[in-house]
Design a protein around this motif. Structure first.
Motif: not given
Length: 124
Positions: A16-25, A48-52, A74-78
């Protein structure tokens, strides 16, 4: 296409955050680009931040939020299929920190075997 096999029972407060960020691994640029594009199309993240690598993801997430304007994601996709530091190990490390334990983690794979689903479930 990657499919989610497990998701943490992380706090819904992140969603529910107004500014959401997601990290994609995801170390493979084409897959990372597809994930970022899909997240943007669905309007699921402002940033969205992509980590290699798994190491990059651990550093990025564990040390996020310590500077003004650098919030925790806000969330992390691995991607578990990638040849990164074991995706399950990344999830375990993030779960072991009080600062990051409640961030929802979605584990992605093209091979949703029963053993992989069980391992994802054990990660919480």
């Amino acid at each position: 296409m990657l499919s989610p096999i497990g998701r943490s029972s992380g706090s819904a407060d992140h969603i529910g955050m107004s500014r959401s960020s997601i990290v994609v691994v995801e170390p493979r640029p084409a897959r990372a680009d597809r994930l970022v594009s899909r997240l943007a199309t669905l309007g699921l993240a402002d940033d969205v931040t992509v980590c290699r690598t798994g190491r990059e993801a651990i550093d990025r997430v564990l040390y996020a939020g310590r500077e003004p304007g650098d919030p925790l994601p806000s969330a992390i996709l691995i991607d578990l299929d990638a040849s990164i530091a074991d995706g399950a190990e990344v999830a375990r490390r993030l779960r072991s920190s009080d600062r990051t334990a409640s961030i929802p983690i979605v584990l992605l794979t093209e091979n949703p075997s029963a053993s992989l689903r069980d391992a994802a479930a054990r990660l919480g």
